[in-house]
Design an enzyme around this catalytic site. Structure first.
Site, PDB file in Angstrom:
ATOM      1  N   SER A 110      -2.068   7.307   3.195  1.00  0.00           N
ATOM      2  CA  SER A 110      -3.323   7.401   2.435  1.00  0.00           C
ATOM      3  C   SER A 110      -3.289   6.797   1.040  1.00  0.00           C
ATOM      4  CB  SER A 110      -3.772   8.859   2.334  1.00  0.00           C
ATOM      5  OG  SER A 110      -4.560   9.195   3.453  1.00  0.00           O
ATOM      6  N   LYS A 138      -5.797   4.152   0.298  1.00  0.00           N
ATOM      7  CA  LYS A 138      -7.135   4.412  -0.221  1.00  0.00           C
ATOM      8  C   LYS A 138      -7.316   3.819  -1.620  1.00  0.00           C
ATOM      9  CE  LYS A 138      -8.296   8.579   2.454  1.00  0.00           C
ATOM     10  NZ  LYS A 138      -7.147   8.747   3.371  1.00  0.00           N
ATOM     11  N   SER A 181      -8.467  13.347  -0.002  1.00  0.00           N
ATOM     12  CA  SER A 181      -7.982  12.291   0.891  1.00  0.00           C
ATOM     13  C   SER A 181      -8.849  12.174   2.137  1.00  0.00           C
ATOM     14  CB  SER A 181      -6.524  12.544   1.290  1.00  0.00           C
ATOM     15  OG  SER A 181      -5.908  11.349   1.712  1.00  0.00           O
TER      16      SER A 181
END
Length: 433
Positions: free
Chosen positions: A128, A131, A185
């Site tokens: 993640s 991102k 997240s």
């Protein structure tokens, strides 16, 4: 759905000489347009500092990265051309007993100086922390006050992965989506934001924009296949690239504000019968416990293991740490990041092993060097094994001939990336991110 399986292309390994062409700082005599090519010695190979805890022997096999163009220059300087440890002269390494990450970079957010690194250009899945690339690509394009409706394709993500809790047909501001992305997240928020950023091309256009942005930033190790960082075909990055991407994010006041937010409210959706609720920052422990913390991002998938990006300020210095391939032993990823930040703040000002290139710099300069064949990493199989420890590529279906001029390609092997951890392996502190 993309992200349910990882198709990893198994490429050729390259062993090359230690003299090559590299991109070096413009203050070392480069033209105003950017860096210049010079002959430079690579650092002698030294293994990365890493804990020898028995639990680390149970790492799952490392996904095999795709082959890279051997003609590509070493981005950031020859001091970063290693799959091992690189440090400024006279600077002691960080303590090995506190680390399990297979690669990391500590850099100055303002000057761009890389203070030290371990395998800075080695490829690894991002989880993640990818991102942040979505932020760098899409945040400049969207009005935070815009209100958008969640559509069915936005809800196409793995059910056991992290999410904000957006509801189909719900209406949310872009600012709420950014908070959901960075605090919780949220893979649902990532899908919506990528769709918006992609314009008429939708989510696929958003992913393309992420890859275009990576190229503009000089993050040539990076390929995004999903907007969220959930594993996808050929999706890799490097600790160096994540430092470039994080630096771009931290230049934005809105990103810094979102990333340092402790709690945020997700509004009710009366038409869908959904109540409002509060979300907390996954990075709260870092924000609450580390003096000068500016924010960051955590990540985990079975393929990527634990990944982390964090930044902090101390005595007028702003440093960023990026790490890939960690476990929750000897400590969680954010704690390993804290240990590396502490180490980075102890490195004297002016000491460095390379630098973070500036946005657009590589596009302007790589073309003129395309005819010079330069490997990104030069190391023997034994050195690679020593650098990466038990988490090494699984080579199958072919052979590799290593030499200064001979290469034999390895046939591609399709590997399923399981989302749930295998029994006996160090697991995540929460959901897949």
């Amino acid at each position: 759905m993309i992200g349910r399986r990882l198709a990893a292309a198994l490429g050729s390994l390259v062993l090359a000489s230690t003299a090559s062409v590299a991109l070096v700082p413009s203050d070392a005599g480069a033209s105003p347009a950017g860096p210049r090519a010079v002959n430079a010695a690579r650092p002698p190979f030294a293994p990365c500092p890493m804990s020898t805890l028995p639990a680390l022997s149970t790492r799952p096999p490392r996904p095999a990265p795709p082959s890279r163009d051997p003609a590509r220059p070493v981005i950031g300087g020859e001091g970063l051309a290693t799959a091992g440890l690189t440090l400024p002269p006279g600077v002691p390494p960080p303590p090995a007993n506190k680390l399990s990450a297979t690669s990391w970079v500590v850099a100055d957010l303002d000057s761009g100086a890389v203070l030290g690194a371990c395998a800075p250009h080695e490829l690894s899945p991002p989880a993640s922390i990818q991102k942040l690339l979505l932020v760098a690509a899409v945040m400049p394009r969207l009005d935070p006050a815009q209100v958008v409706e969640v559509t069915q394709p936005d809800m196409d993500f793995e059910p056991d992965s992290s999410l904000v809790g957006l509801v189909l047909g719900g209406h949310y501001s872009v600012e709420t989506l950014w908070l959901g992305l960075l605090l919780n997240s949220g893979n649902d928020a990532a899908n919506v934001l990528a769709r918006l950023g992609g314009g008429d091309a939708g989510m696929a256009g958003g992913v393309k924009l992420m890859n275009d942005t990576a190229r503009r930033l000089g993050a040539l190790d990076t390929h995004a296949a999903t907007p969220s960082g959930l594993d996808g075909p050929g999706q890799f990055t490097s600790a160096y690239d994540m430092a470039l991407i994080a630096r771009a994010c931290f230049t934005r006041e809105d990103f810094r504000r979102y990333a340092s937010t402790r709690f945020a409210a997700i509004p009710a959706q009366p038409a869908q019968g959904a109540k409002g609720f509060e979300i907390g920052n996954d990075n709260n422990l870092f924000l609450n416990q580390y003096p000068g913390a500016l924010g960051g991002k955590i990540g985990f998938t079975d393929a990527a293991r634990h990944t982390y990006v964090g930044a902090a300020e101390r005595n007028g210095r702003r440093l960023v740490v990026t790490l890939l391939g960690g476990e929750i032993v000897p400590s969680r990823g954010w704690q390993q990041g804290v240990d590396l930040l502490d180490w980075g703040f102890s490195v004297p000002k002016g000491a460095s092993v390379g630098r973070l290139v500036n946005p657009g710099e590589i596009d302007r300069n790589v073309a003129g060097q395309a005819s010079t064949r330069v490997p990104v990493v030069a190391l023997s199989p034994a050195q690679r094994q020593q650098a990466l420890g038990p988490w090494t590529p699984v080579l199958a279906g072919g052979a590799v001939v290593v030499g200064s001029a001979a290469l034999v390609a390895v046939p591609m092997v399709m590997m399923a990336a399981r989302r749930r951890r295998a029994p006996g392996t160090p697991g995540p502190p929460g959901r897949h991110r």
